[in-house]
Each structure stands twice: as C-alpha cells, then as structure tokens.
Design a protein around this motif. Structure first.
Motif: not given
Length: 591
Positions: A296-303, A308-309, A332-336, A339-343
């Motif tokens: 679930e953590i890998e699919f969060l929006e943080r930045d 956007n996801v 895009v499925v999540g914000h890593g 820092a600076g990485w996107i899934n």
C-alpha cells in the motif's frame, strides 16, 4: 552448460520439474512429521572459487552436515544446488547425512557465477517442502548460500557490456540477485557464509538484510549454524514460559533459560537472537498482512510536485533504462518512498521506480506526462483505463459526483481494482466480483469522455493554483518568458521545480517549502521509550535516504554498532542481532 539465453519460461519449467522431484524425494528419503526442518544449500562452483574458496566451502558444508547428524531429535532435510558453469540440483531432499556429505567431494570450480539463477532454482526446494511449527515459531525452508559474493552471468568473459558497466561501478548480476532475494526473503530466511580470499562482505550482508530472519555466518562459525534448528526449538519452549511482551532483555532470556538447563555461551546467544527476532517466524497470514501493508505504501501520493497517481506518462529527457517501458506509455501508480522517485506501471505490466525531480543528489526526469490513452488488448480492464460509476455503485460521492471519470491505478485481483478520482479520493471497487460492477469502462476516444477529462483537468489546475498560492510560481511560455505571475511579484522567493508541459505548449511550475528542521530520527529502547539519534547519525540517515540507492546505514549508540535498515524502519545490533524500531518524529508534536 553451453552459454544459453536465459528466459523466464525456461527457468519456470526447470523449477517446476525440480520441485516435483524434490517433493517425491522428501517423502521417500526425508521426514516431514514430528520435529523437522528443511534446508537448501546453494554452493558457488564458479571459477572465482578455485583454491581456497572451494576448500572452505567444502569444509563449512561438511561441518554443518556433521553437526546435523549429532542431534537426531530433529530431522534435518537437506537439498543441495550448485551454480557455476551449470546451475543444477546435485542432491535432492534427504536426511542421509553420509550421502549428503559426499555429494560435494568431486565438484570442480569453473565458469561464471550466476547467483540469481541459483537462487531461483533453490525455490524448487521451497515449493516442495511444507514448513514446520515449533510453538509460535513458523519455521520455513532456509536457503544457505556459501560463496565469495561475486556474482556474474553464466559466461562474462567476452561480455563487453558487463565489463564496461563494471568499470562504472554497475553490477547488473548483483542487482538481479538482490531483486530475487527481496522476493524470496519476505517468506524464507537466507543465510550467507562468505568464503575465499576476498569475499564481498558488504554485498552478502545486504542480501541477508533483505530477508526475514537471515544472517551472515562467519566461516569459522559454520558448525554452530548446524545447531540453529535445535536452538529454535529451545527458544520456542523458553518463550512459552515468558510473559507476553513486545521486547525482552537479553538478561531476562538468559535467566529463563538457566532455570531449565545449562547451555554453551554460543547456544545461549543464538536463543537470545532467535527470540529477539521472532517476528521473522510469524505465520503466513501475518506475513501476508505485512506484505499488503507494505505494498500500500508504494501506491501513496506524497509529493505535490509530482504527477498525480493515474497520470499517463512516457519516457522523458533523462531516460537511461533501455526498453523497460516497452517503447510505450505507462501510468503513475504511486510516489516512491525515496525522495525524487516515482512508481510507474508500463502497459506491458512491468512496474518500476524512476527519477522525477531533485533530491539533492540528482536532478533528473526519466518520465514525463503524456495524453496517450490506455489501449486494452487481451485484458477486460487494466492499469491506466478510464472508469466511471457503474450499475452497482453504492459509494456515495467518493468519485466527486455522478459523471466524473477516474483512472485505474492498481489491480489487486482481476475483479478488484483501485481507482483514483479527480477529487483525489482513492479506493477499491468491484469489477466483476460476484458479478457486481461498481464501475464501468469509458472509451477514451469518445468525444464526451474527452470533454469530461478536459474539464476535470482544468478544474484540478485551478484548484491547485488556489490552494498552493503563493507557493505556486509562474506560468512560462516555451521560451521561458513569464505569461502570468500568480504570486504578485513574489515568485522569485521560491525555487522553480519540474516543468510540466501543458497541452498549449506552456510550462507550469510548482514549489516546495517543506521544513525538516523540526523533525528528527529516533530509536526505541527496551522499555518502549523513544530516544533521538545523534546529529551525526541523523545526518547519515538523511543522506542515505536522499541517495536513494542506499538501504542501510551504520550508526553508533552507547559504544554499540547498529545497522539501520531504511526500508524496514528498524535497526539491528551488529553483534547481538537484537532489533529495534526507528521512526521520524516531528518535534513540534512533543511540545
């Protein structure tokens, strides 16, 4: 073995075939009732192991097998795999220790060191064997790797690409092996015994840190490892007599053990370590819960500075990942967590992290937004597809209102999907589950759908500008000239971030003014109290997170060395192997 083209289908078949053979051998030559364990030995027979490495490998292996034979109360079922010029099973499951010990007598060292393929074939032993339970300890098949820790492909002597990458400090074989270890290590412990003239302790240490219950075993302590299962049984009995607590002091454990029997110091240390690390021996259902929570953590929006996801993307100006994208679009499925990485999940189904922005060590954009729709091929629904309310919708205004269109960003199962709506809400919905459809597909080429997407995009842009002002900087044309100042002349106070190209060729900047001065990393003591890391250790942890590729950091607390695992948010005492939690705490909450 001649040099062959390694592919997933080949290894899947080979693993399946060996699993069938070892399941049969386990039933005929082993024992899976009463008190038993299963162990797969993975032995490095590559050319780099010639001489001292081979001799130490044989000695360590035979010492462990000999120790197994000394405690018949536990049935030690052993399987042996070698990797070098060939990757093969040289001993199927058995507890005939004389036969097992002799299986390494005639092996020779030659060829490359295909560690990843060796680990993959070892999973046939995992598939073939049930796991045992000792009290509350769920003991799964162990993989014991004896190697110098210098993996390659099957034959890299004439591989110019690998040679060139190695000069740059890039070892693809190591990365591939670590990826495989991460998948297996969540369920099965991986132990490594470094041997040879100059084994790579750092790489092997990283491997065992990626597995639950794994450990680096010094060559001279190999025989002691032969008593590990015996000490797990003892630990389970000791734990039954102890109070229910999250953590136990070593003195308390030793005191409880001394009431029943006298142990050698090393056995006592093993028991303390096993009890301290008992979370690694939890049930499969608990491991599955933890796995789902981590996913679930890998699919969060943080930045807020990242797309956007659900945003559709293609390779960007700094792309360096060959054909990972299949030369197509992705979602895009999540914000890593780094820092600076996107899934991103590509339309081929491959999901990987990519650089997007600046984290202090790089300023790179591997991907960029695009307007290319997701085209389904042989799938009823896929990540990137557009959906809206379906005939069985019962979730109120989660979607922001009837008619809104969201994007599928995750398929948990073929009939359970996750959707992000334009209002930012994300949740799971039925798509065929028990013949119910909370959502229905939208045709991305339908003029009405296109118009809805356009209006949603405009509304989202206006809302973002309103909420983030004056942190939103300026809108520029393609030449970099200001078209409209959203901050009344104050935009120069904020550093410009990633330029997101709009449909009209303009660029839109967002800015971040996060303050990390009020946050500090802390560790939890045995009495559950939290303590700040020193300033130098805090900085080391932050630097490790910023670098992205660093997963562990060494710190010193009260003259004791600890290895901080940034991914699992724990720290491990390098000597006692005791585990403590860590956290990032906002000091303002403590005031």
């Amino acid at each position: 073995m001649e040099k062959e083209k390694i592919n997933g289908l080949h290894w899947s078949r080979k693993i399946e075939e060996e699993a069938v053979k070892n399941r049969r051998s386990l039933n005929q030559n082993g024992r899976t009732y009463g008190t038993y364990v299963t162990t797969v030995f993975l032995l490095d027979t590559s050319a780099s192991m010639s001489g001292q490495g081979l001799q130490q490998m044989k000695t360590a292996f035979k010492d462990i097998i000999d120790e197994f034979s000394l405690h018949p109360s536990i049935s030690e079922n052993v399987m042996v795999v070698t990797f070098g010029r060939d990757v093969k099973v040289i001993q199927s499951y058995s507890n005939d220790f004389r036969t097992i010990s002799r299986c390494v007598d005639d092996i020779q060292c030659e060829g490359g060191s295909p560690l990843q393929e060796g680990i993959a074939l070892s999973t046939s032993g995992i598939q073939a064997a049930p796991y045992a339970c000792f009290g509350e300890f769920h003991v799964r098949t162990r993989i014991v790797i004896i190697t110098d820790g210098r993996p390659t492909g099957f034959d890299t002597e004439n591989d110019l690409e690998c040679t060139f990458l190695n000069t740059l400090g890039i070892n693809l074989a190591r990365e591939a092996a670590l990826d495989t270890v991460r998948q297996i290590g969540r369920w099965n412990p991986i132990f490594c015994i470094p041997v040879g003239k100059d084994p790579d302790f750092c790489f092997l240490g990283t491997m065992v840190m990626e597995s639950k219950g794994g450990k680096l075993i010094p060559f001279k302590e190999a025989r002691q490892f032969g008593r590990y299962a015996l000490n797990i049984v003892l630990a389970s009995k000791v734990l039954e007599r102890m109070p229910i607590e999250d953590q136990f002091s070593k003195d308390l454990i030793k005191s409880e053990v001394s009431r029943t029997q006298k142990l050698q110091e090393q056995d006592l240390e093993d028991v303390c370590e096993i009890i301290g690390n008992r979370h690694a021996y939890c049930s499969s259902s608990k491991l599955l819960e933890d796995k789902e929570a981590e996913e679930e953590i890998e699919f969060l929006e943080r930045d807020p500075n990242m797309p956007n996801v659900g945003t559709r993307v293609r390779r960007g100006p700094d792309w360096k990942w060959k054909n990972q994208d299949g030369q197509g679009a992705g979602t895009v499925v999540g914000h890593g967590t780094r820092a600076g990485w996107i899934n991103v999940e590509w339309d081929t189904g491959l999901m990987l992290p990519y650089r997007y922005g600046c984290n202090g060590l790089f300023n790179a954009y591997d991907i960029e937004p695009c307007e290319e729709p997701r085209i389904r091929q042989n799938h009823t629904i896929a990540v990137g597809c557009l959906v809206q309310r379906g005939p069985d919708w019962k979730w109120g205004d989660q979607d922001g209102g009837d008619g809104n269109i969201g994007t599928v960003y995750r398929l948990k199962t073929p009939t359970e999907i996750y959707v992000r709506w334009p209002n930012g809400n994300k949740s799971n919905y039925r798509y065929g589950y028990k013949h119910c459809y909370d959502v229905k597909l939208c045709d991305p080429f339908d003029p009405c759908v296109k118009d809805t997407i356009r209006r949603q995009g405009e509304a989202s842009s206006l809302k973002s500008a309103h909420i983030s002002s004056p942190k939103v900087g300026i809108v520029l044309d393609t030449s970099g000239n200001s078209l409209h100042d959203l901050t009344s002349g104050q935009s120069s106070l904020y550093s410009c971030k990633r330029l997101s190209r709009t449909k009209k060729g303009k660029y839109y900047f967002k800015n971040s003014t996060g303050n990390s001065k009020n946050k500090t990393w802390q560790w939890r003591a045995l009495d559950n109290s939290w303590h700040d890391f020193s300033k130098s250790d805090n900085q080391a942890i932050e630097n490790g997170l910023a670098q992205g590729t660093v997963t562990t950091v060494l710190v010193n607390i009260r003259d004791q060395s600890y290895r901080v695992n940034l991914k699992k948010k724990i720290m491990v005492n390098t000597k006692s192997k005791s585990v403590s939690d860590i956290r990032l705490q906002d000091k303002r909450h403590d005031q």
